[in-house]
Motif scaffolding. Structure first.
Motif, mmCIF file in Angstrom:
data_model
loop_
_atom_site.group_PDB
_atom_site.id
_atom_site.type_symbol
_atom_site.label_atom_id
_atom_site.label_comp_id
_atom_site.label_asym_id
_atom_site.label_seq_id
_atom_site.Cartn_x
_atom_site.Cartn_y
_atom_site.Cartn_z
ATOM 1 N N GLN A 134 0.844 -1.191 0.000
ATOM 2 C CA GLN A 134 0.000 0.000 0.000
ATOM 3 C C GLN A 134 0.883 1.245 0.000
ATOM 4 O OE1 GLN A 134 -0.143 -2.023 3.070
ATOM 5 N NE2 GLN A 134 -1.333 -3.535 1.928
ATOM 6 N N VAL A 135 0.426 2.246 -0.740
ATOM 7 C CA VAL A 135 1.090 3.546 -0.656
ATOM 8 C C VAL A 135 0.062 4.527 -0.101
ATOM 9 C CG1 VAL A 135 2.239 5.393 -1.916
ATOM 10 C CG2 VAL A 135 2.601 3.008 -2.603
ATOM 11 N N PHE A 136 0.302 4.990 1.124
ATOM 12 C CA PHE A 136 -0.605 5.969 1.736
ATOM 13 C C PHE A 136 0.017 7.357 1.614
ATOM 14 C CE2 PHE A 136 -1.555 2.077 4.335
ATOM 15 C CZ PHE A 136 -2.866 1.915 3.914
ATOM 16 N N ASP A 137 -0.761 8.313 1.128
ATOM 17 C CA ASP A 137 -0.262 9.688 1.063
ATOM 18 C C ASP A 137 -0.189 10.260 2.478
ATOM 19 O OD1 ASP A 137 -1.077 9.057 -1.597
ATOM 20 O OD2 ASP A 137 -1.170 11.209 -2.043
ATOM 21 N N SER A 138 0.957 10.836 2.811
ATOM 22 C CA SER A 138 1.094 11.489 4.110
ATOM 23 C C SER A 138 0.954 12.996 3.948
ATOM 24 C CB SER A 138 2.435 11.131 4.747
ATOM 25 O OG SER A 138 2.432 9.771 5.135
ATOM 26 N N GLY A 139 1.864 13.605 3.178
ATOM 27 C CA GLY A 139 1.760 15.044 2.920
ATOM 28 C C GLY A 139 1.753 15.299 1.429
ATOM 29 N N THR A 140 0.564 15.358 0.841
ATOM 30 C CA THR A 140 0.454 15.626 -0.601
ATOM 31 C C THR A 140 -0.724 16.563 -0.849
ATOM 32 O OG1 THR A 140 -1.089 13.798 -1.036
ATOM 33 C CG2 THR A 140 1.268 13.293 -1.180
ATOM 34 N N ARG A 141 -0.668 17.260 -1.975
ATOM 35 C CA ARG A 141 -1.814 18.082 -2.381
ATOM 36 C C ARG A 141 -1.891 18.097 -3.903
ATOM 37 N NH1 ARG A 141 0.207 23.234 -4.146
ATOM 38 N NH2 ARG A 141 2.312 23.586 -3.325
ATOM 39 N N PHE A 142 -3.003 18.603 -4.417
ATOM 40 C CA PHE A 142 -3.156 18.729 -5.868
ATOM 41 C C PHE A 142 -2.715 20.110 -6.326
ATOM 42 C CE2 PHE A 142 -6.502 15.458 -5.071
ATOM 43 C CZ PHE A 142 -5.964 14.479 -5.898
ATOM 44 N N SER A 143 -2.112 20.167 -7.499
ATOM 45 C CA SER A 143 -1.860 21.467 -8.126
ATOM 46 C C SER A 143 -3.159 21.918 -8.787
ATOM 47 C CB SER A 143 -0.763 21.336 -9.181
ATOM 48 O OG SER A 143 -1.277 20.609 -10.289
ATOM 49 N N LYS A 144 -3.133 23.129 -9.336
ATOM 50 C CA LYS A 144 -4.350 23.660 -9.973
ATOM 51 C C LYS A 144 -4.847 22.732 -11.067
ATOM 52 C CE LYS A 144 -3.686 28.553 -9.535
ATOM 53 N NZ LYS A 144 -2.460 28.972 -10.200
ATOM 54 N N ASN A 145 -3.887 22.107 -11.798
ATOM 55 C CA ASN A 145 -4.363 21.208 -12.855
ATOM 56 C C ASN A 145 -4.353 19.726 -12.472
ATOM 57 O OD1 ASN A 145 -1.628 21.365 -12.927
ATOM 58 N ND2 ASN A 145 -1.572 22.542 -14.837
ATOM 59 N N GLY A 146 -4.450 19.478 -11.177
ATOM 60 C CA GLY A 146 -4.728 18.117 -10.741
ATOM 61 C C GLY A 146 -3.519 17.202 -10.614
ATOM 62 N N GLU A 147 -2.328 17.776 -10.720
ATOM 63 C CA GLU A 147 -1.122 16.970 -10.499
ATOM 64 C C GLU A 147 -0.936 16.778 -8.989
ATOM 65 O OE1 GLU A 147 3.069 17.614 -12.818
ATOM 66 O OE2 GLU A 147 1.974 19.378 -12.128
ATOM 67 N N VAL A 148 -0.392 15.627 -8.589
ATOM 68 C CA VAL A 148 -0.129 15.418 -7.163
ATOM 69 C C VAL A 148 1.256 15.963 -6.816
ATOM 70 C CG1 VAL A 148 0.077 13.739 -5.303
ATOM 71 C CG2 VAL A 148 -1.606 13.379 -7.113
ATOM 72 N N LEU A 149 1.298 16.825 -5.804
ATOM 73 C CA LEU A 149 2.544 17.488 -5.411
ATOM 74 C C LEU A 149 2.913 17.135 -3.973
ATOM 75 C CD1 LEU A 149 1.747 21.113 -6.683
ATOM 76 C CD2 LEU A 149 2.841 19.253 -7.964
ATOM 77 N N THR A 150 4.200 17.228 -3.668
ATOM 78 C CA THR A 150 4.633 17.071 -2.278
ATOM 79 C C THR A 150 4.074 18.239 -1.469
ATOM 80 O OG1 THR A 150 6.673 18.319 -2.605
ATOM 81 C CG2 THR A 150 6.787 15.949 -3.002
ATOM 82 N N ASP A 151 3.710 17.952 -0.220
ATOM 83 C CA ASP A 151 3.110 19.015 0.596
ATOM 84 C C ASP A 151 3.413 18.842 2.083
ATOM 85 O OD1 ASP A 151 1.565 21.358 0.849
ATOM 86 O OD2 ASP A 151 -0.188 20.192 1.469
ATOM 87 N N GLY A 152 4.564 18.264 2.382
ATOM 88 C CA GLY A 152 4.869 18.113 3.801
ATOM 89 C C GLY A 152 6.238 17.521 3.979
#
Ligand code: AMP
Ligand code: GLY
Length: 435
Positions: free
Chosen positions: A367-385
């Motif tokens: 399993q890959v659980f997101d810990s600190g991530t967010r979406f960019s304006k166009n829906g890309e997943v970005l690092t966020d923590g």
């Protein structure tokens, strides 16, 4: 008016822990919807999950929303809302809550209170001194032969603990806390005798009277390989901890778990949630390093794959005060391990906002659980923590678990990715640093 249904769950929090809880909870076919406030970019990949954007401090809106959604059970993930009394507030408004009230959360948010609590119940822990000024601290530090551990007496996201190498460092650390480095300059300091031994995390689901234990886990708190570098929230974990034999768990139960639960009752604290016992196994036996009022992160991600569809029923029973104490967690014939991918610079300063690429991940027992991530304006997943992703694998032994975890983490890429290569080295027979 309190709901006895179990269809709609709300989880508060935005980390890997909350996503892992959601993932375990959705296994139950009774569950229709899981809402996360606020969750992160990985939350809606999980079956039945939906994010809600709402300030939990906006109490009126929160209650309105929960009523509108007919929430049956609220699971509070992190310590800060618990310490701020979110559990009390939701219970007053007739919701079922997994997570203690403010009085129970004090086990975590006040280190001095927790120490006095253990003293009253004769629970094994290191010696301590509560000090309110630098002068008091000096006296204690100078009159002790050994070095003392210095702790800010309040929530500090794991950053308020110093393990000094000299008396001078000990004083400097104390001074930095009194100078208000951790927010509140009024805050006291707890000095503790330094104890030694491996650490292990034990989790008890508790309904105020009864409890059941989850599989044990071992965290990796230090940033770097060989347990060097600063303390972090946790860089990886494995479960169960082979160090905890049957005999040892009976001793822990007798000397630590039962006395904790009965002391809570003595103090009229109805604790409905998880008690996290951070233990050190010293030469003279297990001792409590700290209590937390929530699941550990990343221990939670590591343990959740062992949970079957009845897990959410246990959470509900805790919330309702209806555990029998005889519920069994299905024993797994597998073991589990987790490696956390972080942003270089964590736990200090680091940059975020980098795109995350994930290749083809094993489809089974990984399993890959997101810990600190967010979406960019166009829906890309970005690092966020600081902690970005938790990679968790299960297999029949720890060699296979970590071979799989590192093989899969190699398929993940983002700028500044950093992780430890030696997670689980204590339990791997074929350990080498180049995974
Ligand atoms: P805490 O936030 O209280 O869990 O402390 C963070 C880490 O500091 C623990 O996981 C231990 O590795 C270490 N630590 C805390 N208290 C002590 C102590 N009294 N003796 C030795 N190490 C400690
Ligand atoms: N992994 C340790 C913690 O959650 O505090």
């Amino acid at each position: 008016k309190k709901s006895n249904n179990l269809e709609k769950i709300l989880i508060i929090g935005n980390g890997g822990r909350e996503n892992a809880l959601a993932w375990a909870i959705q296994k139950n076919e009774q569950i229709k919807n899981i809402y996360l406030i606020p969750g992160n970019a990985g939350s809606e990949k999980i079956n039945k999950c939906e994010r809600i954007f709402l300030e939990i401090d906006d109490k009126k809106e929160l209650i309105k929303k929960l009523n509108f959604l007919s929430i049956d059970l609220v699971v509070i993930g992190p310590e800060i809302p618990l310490a701020n009394g979110l559990g009390d507030f939701l219970r007053k408004n007739d919701f079922r809550v997994f997570g203690p009230n403010k009085d129970g959360a004090k086990l975590e948010y006040s280190k001095s209170w927790a120490k006095e609590f253990m003293e009253a119940a004769k629970i094994p822990t290191s010696k301590f001194w509560k000090v309110n000024s630098l002068n008091e601290a000096k006296e204690v530090i100078n009159s002790n032969n050994g070095l003392l551990v210095v702790k800010a007496d309040g929530l500090a996201s794991g950053k308020g603990v110093f393990i000094p190498d000299s008396k001078d460092e000990c004083l400097q650390a104390t001074k930095s806390i009194f100078d208000g480095k951790f927010g509140n300059a009024e805050q006291g300091v707890v000095l503790e005798e330094k104890i030694h031994g491996p650490e292990v995390s034990v989790f008890a689901l508790c309904d105020g009277e009864k409890y059941i234990l989850l599989p044990t886990a071992q965290d990796h708190k230090r940033l770097n390989e060989n347990d060097e570098g600063p303390n972090t929230g946790g860089m990886g974990a494995y479960s169960p901890a082979p160090l905890i034999t049957k005999d040892l768990i009976s001793r822990i139960t007798k000397e630590i778990i039962k006395p904790t639960i009965s002391e809570l009752k003595t103090k009229n604290i109805e604790y409905r949630g998880v008690i996290y016992f951070g233990l050190m196994i010293t030469e003279s036996g297990p001792k409590v390093i700290e209590y937390n009022c929530r699941f550990g992160d990343p221990e939670c991600q590591t343990i959740m794959p062992f949970m079957d569809k009845d897990f959410v029923i246990l959470l509900q029973k805790c919330a309702m005060g209806s555990l029998t104490g005889d519920e069994k967690i299905n024993p797994s014939n597998k073991v589990s391990g987790c490696v956390v991918a972080t942003s270089k610079g964590y736990p200090n300063t680091y940059k975020t906002g980098y795109p995350i690429e994930i290749g083809e991940i094993d489809s089974e027992d990984c399993q890959v659980f997101d810990s600190g991530t967010r979406f960019s304006k166009n829906g890309e997943v970005l690092t966020d923590g600081g902690r970005v992703l938790s990679i968790v694998c299960q297999d029949e032994d720890f060699d296979k678990v970590f071979e799989k975890a590192y093989r899969n983490i190699n398929k993940i890429n983002f700028k500044d990715i950093y992780y430890r290569n030696d997670i689980g080295r204590q339990v791997r027979t074929k350990f080498s640093m180049d995974n």
